[in-house]
Design an enzyme around this catalytic site. Structure first.
Site, PDB file in Angstrom:
ATOM      1  N   TYR A   1       3.259   9.803  -0.727  1.00 20.93           N
ATOM      2  CA  TYR A   1       4.401   9.216  -0.024  1.00 20.93           C
ATOM      3  C   TYR A   1       5.715   9.424  -0.784  1.00 20.93           C
ATOM      4  CZ  TYR A   1       0.675   6.525   2.349  1.00 20.93           C
ATOM      5  OH  TYR A   1      -0.456   6.131   3.024  1.00 20.93           O
TER       6      TYR A   1
ATOM      7  N   ASP B   1       0.838  -1.197   0.000  1.00 20.69           N
ATOM      8  CA  ASP B   1       0.000   0.000   0.000  1.00 20.69           C
ATOM      9  C   ASP B   1       0.881   1.258   0.000  1.00 20.69           C
ATOM     10  OD1 ASP B   1      -2.988   1.075   0.964  1.00 20.69           O
ATOM     11  OD2 ASP B   1      -1.331   2.289   1.721  1.00 20.69           O
TER      12      ASP B   1
ATOM     13  N   LYS C   1      -2.899   5.954  -4.129  1.00 24.45           N
ATOM     14  CA  LYS C   1      -3.981   6.904  -3.825  1.00 24.45           C
ATOM     15  C   LYS C   1      -3.764   8.233  -4.529  1.00 24.45           C
ATOM     16  CE  LYS C   1      -3.587   4.864   0.768  1.00 24.45           C
ATOM     17  NZ  LYS C   1      -2.172   4.533   0.814  1.00 24.45           N
TER      18      LYS C   1
ATOM     19  N   HIS D   1      -7.585   9.782  -1.365  1.00 27.70           N
ATOM     20  CA  HIS D   1      -6.843   9.819  -0.095  1.00 27.70           C
ATOM     21  C   HIS D   1      -7.633  10.477   1.047  1.00 27.70           C
ATOM     22  CE1 HIS D   1      -2.376   9.446   1.171  1.00 27.70           C
ATOM     23  NE2 HIS D   1      -3.149   9.189   2.179  1.00 27.70           N
TER      24      HIS D   1
END
Length: 275
Positions: free
Chosen positions: A53, A48, A78, A111
């Site tokens: 990120y 994930d 996401k 998100h």
């Protein structure tokens, strides 16, 4: 009940999603790649990540270099808040797919519920799903009222809702709502960023089972029919986190952990998304 790291749960469209995966939030480049590599070597099949990120490229490299066939993996990313909107989401998806170096995604998520944006974002998600570019679509951090609003106009219902969930924030209302509407719940921050690990209730139960308090929490979530994606860049912890399939918590132990709930968040409140 789940008995192995490769066990799956079936989403409302028939897609099988592993019940246990690796989260890579706040992992930088090489660290993310190494962690994903360790996890895949140890039998994890779900990874994930998210565009926010900034490690999709490294996650993709680890996937490419591993010996696991692509069809056996379940990869999630996401769309970030600043990329929400119809055209913006389509562009963000392509960017993520290219960064990951993949032909398709297993799961694509919104998100956060950005007010005034998430409905248009969802239309783009539906197009990606209908075009076969992603096997399942869903949301993160949506409360029941967000889901109600989204589903008024949706052609495809969300298959997943990923929310902060741990013993201090058991999300019973969200879980009950999602179960009623066949939406699978995934827990992010399943260990409350370590805040719960010294709790006496968990220590007592852990001692009884010869397990760590982290393993007890993850087992509690699995027995509550919640998918977990604990984050770790530590090889040993990646292994021990997943060693939760050889024991079962009793009804009394489950209830004792349920009673720890304080509706206490470690992350933002979804009703106040201003980022």
């Amino acid at each position: 009940m789940y008995t192995s790291l490769q066990d799956t749960t079936t989403l409302q469209n028939g897609v099988k999603m592993p019940v246990f995966g690796l989260g890579v939030y706040k992992m930088e480049g090489a660290e993310a790649k190494e962690s994903v590599r360790h996890a895949l070597d140890e039998g994890y099949r779900a990874i994930d990540t998210a565009s926010m990120y900034k490690n999709e490229k490294e996650v993709g490299e680890a996937i490419k270099e591993c010996k696991v066939p692509r069809e056996d993996l379940f990869v999630t990313t996401k769309v970030w808040n600043s990329d929400q909107g119809y055209e913006e989401t389509l562009a963000a998806f392509n960017k993520s797919l290219n960064a990951l170096g993949l032909d398709y995604l297993d799961l694509y998520l919104i998100h956060w519920p950005v007010k005034g944006k998430y409905k248009e974002t969802w239309k783009a998600m539906e197009k990606l799903y209908q075009d076969g570019k992603v096997k399942a679509i869903g949301v993160c951090n949506f409360q029941p009222h967000h889901l109600e609003d989204l589903m008024q106009d949706a052609k495809v219902m969300p298959m997943v809702n990923q929310v902060e969930l741990h013993p201090l924030l058991s999300q019973k209302k969200v879980r009950d709502y999602c179960e009623k509407h066949h939406i699978k719940v995934i827990a992010w921050s399943p260990l409350a960023r370590g805040l719960v690990l010294d709790h006496p209730t968990l220590k007592e139960i852990a001692e009884k089972h010869g397990k760590s308090t982290a393993q007890i929490v993850l087992r509690w979530e699995l027995q509550n029919n919640v998918v977990v994606i604990p984050k770790s860049s530590n090889k040993e912890r990646i292994i021990t986190n997943s060693e939760v399939f050889d024991f079962e918590l009793s009804a009394e132990e489950m209830q004792a952990i349920d009673r720890m709930n304080k509706n206490e968040r470690t992350g933002p409140d979804p009703d106040n998304v201003n980022f």
